[in-house]
Each structure stands twice: as C-alpha cells, then as structure tokens.
Write a protein that holds these residues in place. Structure first.
Motif, PDB file in Angstrom:
ATOM      1  N   GLN A   3     -13.019  37.763 112.153  1.00 51.86           N
ATOM      2  CA  GLN A   3     -14.271  37.488 112.846  1.00 51.86           C
ATOM      3  C   GLN A   3     -14.177  38.065 114.242  1.00 51.86           C
ATOM      4  OE1 GLN A   3     -15.175  33.326 112.917  1.00 51.86           O
ATOM      5  NE2 GLN A   3     -15.189  33.133 110.708  1.00 51.86           N
ATOM      6  N   ALA A   4     -15.334  38.353 114.837  1.00 50.37           N
ATOM      7  CA  ALA A   4     -15.367  38.846 116.209  1.00 50.37           C
ATOM      8  C   ALA A   4     -16.560  38.217 116.915  1.00 50.37           C
ATOM      9  CB  ALA A   4     -15.493  40.364 116.225  1.00 50.37           C
ATOM     10  N   LEU A   5     -16.369  37.867 118.163  1.00 47.74           N
ATOM     11  CA  LEU A   5     -17.438  37.342 118.999  1.00 47.74           C
ATOM     12  C   LEU A   5     -17.667  38.367 120.085  1.00 47.74           C
ATOM     13  CD1 LEU A   5     -19.317  35.090 120.036  1.00 47.74           C
ATOM     14  CD2 LEU A   5     -17.358  34.224 121.328  1.00 47.74           C
ATOM     15  N   ILE A   6     -18.895  38.835 120.208  1.00 49.93           N
ATOM     16  CA  ILE A   6     -19.220  39.847 121.208  1.00 49.93           C
ATOM     17  C   ILE A   6     -20.109  39.197 122.264  1.00 49.93           C
ATOM     18  CG2 ILE A   6     -20.258  42.101 121.616  1.00 49.93           C
ATOM     19  CD1 ILE A   6     -19.767  42.685 118.613  1.00 49.93           C
ATOM     20  N   ARG A   7     -19.620  39.178 123.477  1.00 50.24           N
ATOM     21  CA  ARG A   7     -20.353  38.557 124.574  1.00 50.24           C
ATOM     22  C   ARG A   7     -21.069  39.613 125.396  1.00 50.24           C
ATOM     23  NH1 ARG A   7     -15.326  35.397 124.867  1.00 50.24           N
ATOM     24  NH2 ARG A   7     -15.833  33.288 124.218  1.00 50.24           N
ATOM     25  N   ASN A   8     -22.072  39.155 126.130  1.00 47.67           N
ATOM     26  CA  ASN A   8     -22.777  39.981 127.125  1.00 47.67           C
ATOM     27  C   ASN A   8     -23.460  41.218 126.541  1.00 47.67           C
ATOM     28  OD1 ASN A   8     -21.920  38.198 129.171  1.00 47.67           O
ATOM     29  ND2 ASN A   8     -19.968  39.268 129.291  1.00 47.67           N
ATOM     30  N   GLU A  29     -26.610  39.112 111.131  1.00 49.18           N
ATOM     31  CA  GLU A  29     -25.178  39.247 110.879  1.00 49.18           C
ATOM     32  C   GLU A  29     -24.895  40.361 109.874  1.00 49.18           C
ATOM     33  OE1 GLU A  29     -21.427  36.719 109.054  1.00 49.18           O
ATOM     34  OE2 GLU A  29     -23.219  35.645 109.695  1.00 49.18           O
ATOM     35  N   ARG A  33     -22.907  43.838 110.555  1.00 49.69           N
ATOM     36  CA  ARG A  33     -21.762  44.184 109.709  1.00 49.69           C
ATOM     37  C   ARG A  33     -21.937  45.588 109.136  1.00 49.69           C
ATOM     38  NH1 ARG A  33     -22.263  40.389 106.220  1.00 49.69           N
ATOM     39  NH2 ARG A  33     -21.177  38.813 107.432  1.00 49.69           N
TER      40      ARG A  33
END
Length: 88
Positions: A3-8, A29, A33
């Motif tokens: 999993q990856a969390l992308i901020r900003n 999502e 992907r």
C-alpha cells in the motif's frame, strides 16, 4: 500486496483522476492503480531491449554522422568558435 499513501497532491490532479475514474466506470483507487501500472518505469533490461529495437530501425551508418564530421560542420558554420564564446 503493498500500500502507499500519497500526501499533498494538488487538488487539480486529484480532480483529473476522479473525472477519469468516472469516465472509465471505476473507483478513484482503481483509476490510480491503473495509472501507476500503465506508467510503470521500465527496468534496465526493458530499456535496453527498446533501445535495440529502435536502433534496428535505423540505417547501419548515417552519412556525415561521424563525430569529427559533426564538429567540423559546426565549427565551419560558426566562425570557428562556440556561440557562447566571447559573450555571444
């Protein structure tokens, strides 16, 4: 699977992907992907194979494309010096 969390992320980018997801009938999502999968960087082996494939489409020798010929032609058309020399 990871999993990856992308901020900003810029709102405009996220909105573009939301619209694409809607057009393609999938979730945000799933759209992200798909974008990551589709734009996956090539491995070194794949880059080399692609370069070989492109090279095979070119003629074996391009007339006038020898390094010395290119330098000589450039020198002869620019008065014997590089354009940025002496403040050009």
């Amino acid at each position: 699977m990871g999993q990856a969390l992308i901020r900003n992320l810029e709102d405009e980018i996220l909105n573009d992907y939301r619209e694409a997801a809607k057009r393609n009938g999938r979730s945000l999502e799933a759209e992200l992907r798909e974008a990551l999968t589709r734009n996956r960087p090539l491995a070194a082996v794949q880059r080399r194979a692609l370069a070989d494939e492109v090279r095979a489409m070119l003629p074996a020798k391009i007339p006038g494309a020898e390094g010395a010929d290119i330098i000589r032609a450039f020198r002869d058309t620019h008065g014997g010096r590089w354009p940025d020399a002496a403040g050009d």
